[in-house]
Scaffold this active site. Structure first.
Site: not given
Length: 375
Positions: A62, A260, A264
């Site tokens: 990410d 995080d 996600d």
């Protein structure tokens, strides 16, 4: 006398053929690897996860809070409606975002507090993963989210959004009663170890990592170029990230996803292994993840994958050691005359050797070798 010798020989055979040394090779190395990783800031939640980490062939990162520090700041505020000032746009956005856990929401709230702006209580707060939030601030419906959520009303402000994104900022649209009233330009700092972590991951897996982000293409491409990633998937909703993971899995890849935020969590759950950044990680992400990087150091991710592979090699070596001991002792007993004390000593000795060999992964040197800091 013959019966006694036959009974003694049978007891010897049962002792040397017992599979203790074959059962033991797997758990000590993996548990030792888990303990070693924990000492260096990576919480691996089970031995199964540690095993899966070693099979990783593709890693996806990410952006916000993972490759970046996850502490964004507001760089600019641009009004799209003459009826609102910069402070009014920021105040309404911060009030709507205050219940949210997203790093961008925290940045907006911090900016409002830095200006001593009063944030009224909100009602009917709703988070839309990957899109933004909406809430009633007083009697007005305020929305804060990505430009894609603003709809056709953004046409007059699209040039402003494009200008913000062209400078590498993340553009956040603030709406009042579904009409855009301002654009917040946010920036985040790249983690200093991000490029090294991406490079080490590429060398380890033999495949370049991917970047999965809900941010705009221009910002994602600019950050990806700085860390050495060319496979960039931008403007993704949580379902889109899951789709990308499924596509890689359909191609036969074993996928590890690092993230995080709450956006996600679905991708972390879909991947073979999900790793959460513990510092900025949302509660849902930390619960969903199979492993947590407690110290927020990206370089520990390739290190823990390498440590898992060390554990797999030790398991293989232990199985070979155990099979060799058992084979030799069984043949000796069947073809010759193996004394019972010697058979017991050989059986127990092989079990001790296998256990101690697995515990080698507790040493600091094992982590240093995995991290590439020791030859």
């Amino acid at each position: 006398d013959t019966r006694q010798r036959a009974l003694l020989r049978a007891m010897t055979f049962m002792s040397v053929a017992a599979p203790c040394a074959v059962v033991l090779p797997t758990m000590p190395p993996r548990l030792a690897a888990i303990a070693n990783a924990g000492r260096h800031g990576v919480l691996v939640k089970s031995a199964v996860v540690m095993e899966k980490l070693g099979a990783t062939t593709h890693v996806a990162f990410d952006k916000t809070g993972t490759l970046t520090r996850g502490i964004p700041e507001i760089a600019e505020i641009r009004c799209l409606d003459e009826g609102f000032t910069d402070d009014e746009v920021l105040r309404l956005a911060a009030a709507a975002e205050r219940p949210s856990e997203h790093p961008l929401a925290a940045a907006i709230v911090r900016a409002a507090r830095a200006r001593d702006l009063r944030m009224p209580e909100v009602t009917e707060f709703t988070a839309h993963p990957g899109r933004g939030v909406t809430a009633l601030v007083g009697d007005r419906l305020i929305g804060v989210g990505s430009p894609a959520t603003a709809g056709p009303g953004l046409a007059s402000g699209q040039a402003t959004v494009d200008a913000v994104q062209a400078r590498g900022y993340t553009a956040v649209i603030v709406t009042c009663e579904h009409q855009p009233i301002g654009v917040l330009a946010l920036t985040d700092q790249l983690r200093p170890e991000a490029a090294a972590a991406v490079r080490a991951t590429t060398e380890l897996t033999g495949a370049e990592p991917a970047l999965l982000t809900g941010d705009n293409r221009a910002t994602a491409d600019r950050l990806a170029a700085r860390v050495g990633i060319t496979d960039v998937r931008a403007g993704l909703l949580p379902d889109d990230k899951v789709t990308a993971v499924r596509q890689w899995q359909a191609d036969g890849r074993t996928v590890t996803v690092v993230g995080d935020g709450i956006n996600d969590a679905p991708a972390l759950a879909a991947a073979e292994v999900g790793i959460a950044m513990g510092g900025a990680g949302s509660d849902l992400t930390l619960q969903t993840a199979d492993a947590v990087v407690v110290r927020d150091d990206l370089t520990t991710i390739p290190a823990v994958i390498a440590l898992s592979r060390q554990a797999r090699r030790v398991v293989t070596a232990n199985l070979a050691i155990a099979a060799t001991f058992i084979g030799v002792l069984v043949v000796w007993d069947l073809a010759g005359n193996l004394p019972l004390p010697l058979g017991v000593a050989g059986h127990e000795g092989s079990t001790v050797i296998v256990g101690l060999n697995g515990l080698r992964l507790l040493r600091r040197a094992a982590w240093e070798r995995a991290a590439g800091t020791r030859d």
